[in-house]
Design an enzyme around this catalytic site. Sequence first.
Site, PDB file in Angstrom:
ATOM      1  CG  HIS A  65      -1.985  -0.968   1.250  1.00 32.74           C
ATOM      2  ND1 HIS A  65      -3.233  -0.756   0.719  1.00 32.74           N
ATOM      3  CD2 HIS A  65      -1.990  -2.226   1.739  1.00 32.74           C
ATOM      4  CE1 HIS A  65      -3.979  -1.841   0.894  1.00 32.74           C
ATOM      5  NE2 HIS A  65      -3.239  -2.746   1.513  1.00 32.74           N
TER       6      HIS A  65
ATOM      7  CE  LYS B 273      -6.445  13.967   0.071  1.00 32.98           C
ATOM      8  NZ  LYS B 273      -6.662  12.683  -0.613  1.00 32.98           N
ATOM      9  NE  ARG B 274      -1.771   9.223   7.071  1.00 35.13           N
ATOM     10  CZ  ARG B 274      -0.980   8.470   6.329  1.00 35.13           C
ATOM     11  NH1 ARG B 274      -1.324   7.242   6.022  1.00 35.13           N
ATOM     12  NH2 ARG B 274       0.166   8.928   5.894  1.00 35.13           N
TER      13      ARG B 274
ATOM     14  CE  LYS C 151      -2.407  10.880   2.902  1.00 35.46           C
ATOM     15  NZ  LYS C 151      -3.078  10.033   1.902  1.00 35.46           N
TER      16      LYS C 151
ATOM     17  CB  THR D 172     -10.146   4.796  -1.009  1.00 37.46           C
ATOM     18  OG1 THR D 172      -9.643   5.199   0.266  1.00 37.46           O
ATOM     19  CG2 THR D 172      -9.451   3.534  -1.457  1.00 37.46           C
TER      20      THR D 172
ATOM     21  CE  LYS E 219     -14.147   5.921   0.838  1.00 37.23           C
ATOM     22  NZ  LYS E 219     -13.329   6.007   2.069  1.00 37.23           N
TER      23      LYS E 219
END
Length: 806
Positions: free
Chosen positions: A357, A536-537, A542, A644, A648
Amino acid sequence: MTSPRASAGLHHADMKDSILHHLVYTQGKDVTTAHIYDWRMAVSYAVRDRIVDRWFEATRRTYAEKRKRVYYLSLEFLIGRLLKDAVVNMRLEEDVEGALQRLGLDWLEIIEDEPDAALGNGGLGRLAACFMESQATLGLPAMGYGIRYENGLFRQRFEHGRQVEEPEDWLGQKHAWEFVRPEVSIDIGFGGHVQEIGGRAHWHPSDMLIAMAHDTPVIGWKGRWGNTLRLWEARPMHGFDLARFNRGDYVAAAEPEAQARTLSRVLYPDDHTEQGKELRLKQEFFHTAASLRDILRRFESEYDDLKLLPKKAAIQINDTHPAIAGPELVRLLHDERGMDFEEAVGIARATISYTNHTLLPEALETWSEARMGRLLPRHMQLIDRIDDLHRRETGTGHLNAHQDGRVHMGTLGFIMAHKVNGVAALHTELMKSTVFKDLHEAHPDRIVNETNGVTPRRWLLSCNPRLAGLITESIGEEWVDHAEQLKSLEPFVEDAGWLEKFAAAKRANKVDLTRWIAENMEISVDPDSVFDIQVKRIHEYKRQHLNMLETIAHWLEIRDNPNADWLPRVKIFGGKAFPNYTYAKEMVRLCNDIAHVLNSDPLTSRYLKVVFPENYNVSLAERLIPAADLSEQISTAGKEASGTGNMKFSLNGALTIGTLDGANVEIRDLVGAENFFLFGMTAPEVMERRHEPGHSARAIAEDPRLARAIDTIRQGRFSPDEPGRYHMITENLAHDDYFMVCSDFSDYWRAQREVDAAYVQPASWWRMAALNTARTGWFSSDRTIRGYMKDVWDTEAASLVDVAAE
Ligand code: 26V
């Protein structure tokens, strides 16, 4: 025959009776003294009663048909709340709502009383939960194995903008969905020594504890199949030491118990600096050893030939966390059952497969040989023998799991699996060309791709009833378990009246969120602004700070010209920074400081607001995603394995602004380039740019907006009482910027202005949004699970339980 109306009344009455029965006889409460908690438990038990028979029936069939079972081993299951999920999948909404109405109770209030089970950090854990639901929907005999952490992911609070962590005590109340299985108690050993007797190794552990099972039923769509999530609790082998207690040594008497329980006490945050903690390795072994013993026990109750194991069981390891499964299964087969070593390795490999992952170097697990040797002496020997065998098999000398004094869990996972998969097309290709390059050359058929997915039951039907209602009204309800059928919505996007309904559903969701923000954060936002969301984290890769810099630059432009006709935007952020990750915590604080200044700026706050709710979790995601216009998926290309959340958002009709990273690539391919706001460097461009010294300084020099945004932070505009507060961030951006925030800024700005231009053309905006929904059915986790069944597990689904016949 009763009329449909009367029969609905009957169901409500049934449900109401069951709820009252459980309130009195299970909760031991009277209607006059019951709290919301008691009612919620009573409702949960009443719903659970309707699941249990289906669940047993699925298990009976699996045994009767001698089916192959899939075992999903994961240290994380981010399941969130379960009551609504169960009610939606069992299609009991009407019954439950009707019953609650008769009892004078509010369904929403009951739903929200349930604690959010956060037994995971983020994407990896939530994926495991979506997979469990899809397996049950498809009727695949499967079982999830995890740890029953007493404290899940910490609860996040902000104190003067700073993140403060508090323990999340989800088991502080009784958990309505689990069944304790004290009879499934497995001894687990650690430490000690290995003794050779007659050519056979005997491991004599020095410490023992017990893994006790807790089962939660996972029910699929329409209740046609149910599987089990089995979570292990650590318990002491010898509880309380009465002799010590009697001697007056009260604290010591409770010691063994406390020690053992520590093992399932906390979920480790996905905090790469936490690595190397002994307790984490203990948790990994505890989880894996208990699960494998349970799997073999079940297998041996049905078959007496161990060679059949790969035909009857598929064991999937979710990242390297359970990668000790390879050597442990070899130990169980070879040491404990006397199977030849090479054959044991062959059987273990044919049974196990491994999902990777992340390729982030700091996240790849390794353990020192000293620690591993002390805690798992026999496994250390077996790892060396496995390496040795693998060297002979491949004729290579450099692919060892045990290398340079450490055990590399990714390599161990790879060499002990028959299939290794990545989680999105780009990620899988990068696995082959970077981290697993040599292993891939030695085993060119082993790496496969299984692009992630999300369950459309939770992530559309349940969280977005307005849009789900419109879809069902338009194309029928088969899309719920055949999400590719969302494609049939495509012709509707040419119908202006239909697009208006689509837009109205989104607007109503935004109004709901507006109300929530007002009530919970005392910030007023305009539901007609663009709802631009990044949840998100919090992590440098990111790039929430890229989003923040663009926000600041935009704010400064509005201030320069406050009377222009600006399109209002709300920038919503959500996410947790891991406790020891200082940079990420600074990002959290900066975001809160920016929000504070912008939201109280009388010149601009009509046009631009920043909203950062505390404690982002699954339930908050369910609230935010349906209300999004714009989904921020802006990681440095090559760093986000899949994502993910991105799926969504698209599924719920948000447009994506994003880089060519992870599954964004496939989302863009499917929705069409014209329905996606692309920006930024590609993964190969990023790798190249990194070699250019001074890339960030150059990017700053070339873009005055970026320079001004960074300067504004540096001057202390967001931290007037402490101008140097964000030194760490500004200096990093200016001089290092490994994640290419500066180099991607100009193109991100351009893409954001394209969003502005697109949003003011409602007809085409809603067409694009609706096409996102229509074309992302492929991201259903049902499709992902079918992929694993075919490419990795070699399994078929069972025949679903015929609900109509009941
Ligand atoms: C690593 C560690 C290491 C230290 C102890 C705790 C811990 C917990 C988790 C991890 C692994 C993090 C890997 C991960 O979560 N990857 C995410 O997986 C998602 C599902 O495949 C994917 O969508 C995300 O892109 C990816 O970042």
